[in-house]
Design a protein around this motif. Structure first.
Motif, PDB file in Angstrom:
ATOM      1  N   ARG A  91       2.724  -0.348  10.488  1.00  0.00           N
ATOM      2  CA  ARG A  91       3.049  -0.386   9.090  1.00  0.00           C
ATOM      3  C   ARG A  91       3.841   0.926   8.545  1.00  0.00           C
ATOM      4  NH1 ARG A  91      -0.115  -3.048   4.377  1.00  0.00           N
ATOM      5  NH2 ARG A  91       1.108  -2.490   2.530  1.00  0.00           N
ATOM      6  N   LYS A 113      11.611  -2.608  -4.622  1.00  0.00           N
ATOM      7  CA  LYS A 113      10.419  -2.234  -3.942  1.00  0.00           C
ATOM      8  C   LYS A 113       9.364  -1.716  -4.569  1.00  0.00           C
ATOM      9  CE  LYS A 113       9.495  -2.939   0.353  1.00  0.00           C
ATOM     10  NZ  LYS A 113       9.196  -4.274   1.048  1.00  0.00           N
ATOM     11  N   GLU A 116       7.408  -3.971  -6.639  1.00  0.00           N
ATOM     12  CA  GLU A 116       6.692  -4.633  -5.988  1.00  0.00           C
ATOM     13  C   GLU A 116       5.360  -4.017  -5.590  1.00  0.00           C
ATOM     14  OE1 GLU A 116       7.323  -7.003  -1.735  1.00  0.00           O
ATOM     15  OE2 GLU A 116       8.890  -6.897  -3.093  1.00  0.00           O
ATOM     16  N   LEU A 117       5.629  -2.835  -4.843  1.00  0.00           N
ATOM     17  CA  LEU A 117       4.523  -2.074  -4.288  1.00  0.00           C
ATOM     18  C   LEU A 117       3.212  -1.762  -5.546  1.00  0.00           C
ATOM     19  CD1 LEU A 117       6.327   0.654  -1.980  1.00  0.00           C
ATOM     20  CD2 LEU A 117       4.904  -1.703  -1.385  1.00  0.00           C
ATOM     21  N   GLU A 119       2.949  -3.474  -8.146  1.00  0.00           N
ATOM     22  CA  GLU A 119       2.366  -4.480  -8.580  1.00  0.00           C
ATOM     23  C   GLU A 119       1.125  -4.967  -7.585  1.00  0.00           C
ATOM     24  OE1 GLU A 119       3.178  -9.229  -9.288  1.00  0.00           O
ATOM     25  OE2 GLU A 119       4.582  -7.830  -9.719  1.00  0.00           O
ATOM     26  N   LYS A 120       1.489  -4.681  -6.208  1.00  0.00           N
ATOM     27  CA  LYS A 120       0.578  -5.191  -5.149  1.00  0.00           C
ATOM     28  C   LYS A 120      -0.870  -4.307  -5.419  1.00  0.00           C
ATOM     29  CE  LYS A 120       2.904  -6.999  -1.089  1.00  0.00           C
ATOM     30  NZ  LYS A 120       3.317  -6.792   0.051  1.00  0.00           N
ATOM     31  N   ALA A 121      -0.550  -2.659  -5.612  1.00  0.00           N
ATOM     32  CA  ALA A 121      -1.632  -1.889  -5.861  1.00  0.00           C
ATOM     33  C   ALA A 121      -2.459  -2.174  -6.918  1.00  0.00           C
ATOM     34  CB  ALA A 121      -1.003  -0.494  -5.806  1.00  0.00           C
ATOM     35  N   GLU A 122      -1.913  -2.683  -8.054  1.00  0.00           N
ATOM     36  CA  GLU A 122      -2.517  -3.197  -9.230  1.00  0.00           C
ATOM     37  C   GLU A 122      -3.485  -4.270  -9.036  1.00  0.00           C
ATOM     38  OE1 GLU A 122      -1.532  -4.480 -13.534  1.00  0.00           O
ATOM     39  OE2 GLU A 122      -0.181  -3.525 -12.687  1.00  0.00           O
ATOM     40  N   THR A 123      -2.804  -5.409  -8.198  1.00  0.00           N
ATOM     41  CA  THR A 123      -3.544  -6.509  -7.877  1.00  0.00           C
ATOM     42  C   THR A 123      -4.926  -5.956  -6.864  1.00  0.00           C
ATOM     43  OG1 THR A 123      -1.719  -7.766  -7.965  1.00  0.00           O
ATOM     44  CG2 THR A 123      -3.488  -8.758  -6.805  1.00  0.00           C
ATOM     45  N   CYS A 124      -4.490  -5.218  -6.090  1.00  0.00           N
ATOM     46  CA  CYS A 124      -5.703  -4.683  -5.092  1.00  0.00           C
ATOM     47  C   CYS A 124      -6.878  -4.101  -5.740  1.00  0.00           C
ATOM     48  CB  CYS A 124      -5.146  -3.697  -3.983  1.00  0.00           C
ATOM     49  SG  CYS A 124      -4.174  -4.804  -2.649  1.00  0.00           S
TER      50      CYS A 124
END
Length: 188
Positions: A91, A113, A116-117, A119-124
């Motif tokens: 990774r 990017k 997107e990263l 947003e992914k962190a916020e979702t996690c």
């Protein structure tokens, strides 16, 4: 091959013991590694990880170590850990790189990017907060089952419940989690 047989053979002929362990557990190790890395790693990376697993097994499995459990469990633990290590290594290596004169150089992520990263962190974080809000032992059961991949029987031993009760609690906790996440999604 039982743990006792492996230890006895290891005392008399380490090379033969290693060969028998390899022959008996190669497919088992390959399956564990492949299932964890199949969508992310190349065949060469998977083969390298399997080799690393057996290297660790041969280095750390001896007649005088404190480990007294089943050799299959010992090998499975090493295979899972090495797979996770390989995943992390791959990774890091795959973060937007471009070749420069035969070498790879790190490229800064684009604004898209980064968004997107983020947003992914916020979702996690939202998911983790939702799991924590379930309270104990439900949050513990969900984390053990879906993050660590543990079986209901193993979780049951840790929380002092029967495996059936763990499965029932898991089912109910997942229903609660679904409702919490739906409410969060509607609130956005």
């Amino acid at each position: 091959m039982t743990d006792q047989q492996a230890r006895e053979l290891l005392k008399s002929s380490p090379q033969k013991a290693h060969r028998l362990i390899f022959d008996e557990y190669y497919n088992y190790v390959y399956t564990i590694v492949f299932n964890r890395l199949r969508s992310y790693a190349s065949r060469e990376d998977i083969d390298a990880c399997v080799s690393d697993v057996f290297s660790d097994v041969f280095l750390h499995y001896s007649t005088d170590n404190g480990y007294s459990g089943d050799i299959k469990g010992f090998i499975a633990a090493i295979a899972r850990n090495r797979s996770v290590d390989m995943f992390r290594k791959l990774r890091v290596r795959s973060v937007n790189t471009v070749p420069v004169d035969g070498e790879e150089a790190l490229q800064l992520p684009s604004a898209d990017k980064v968004d997107e990263l983020a947003e992914k962190a916020e979702t996690c974080h939202a998911l983790l907060d939702a799991v924590k809000s379930l309270g104990e032992p439900d949050s513990y059961i969900i984390m053990q089952k879906y993050y660590y991949g543990r079986k209901s029987a193993d979780i049951a031993d840790k929380v002092g419940l029967k495996p059936e009760a763990v499965r029932k609690r898991l089912s109910r906790a997942m229903d609660k989690l679904k409702k919490i996440l739906t409410d969060i999604g509607e609130g956005r």
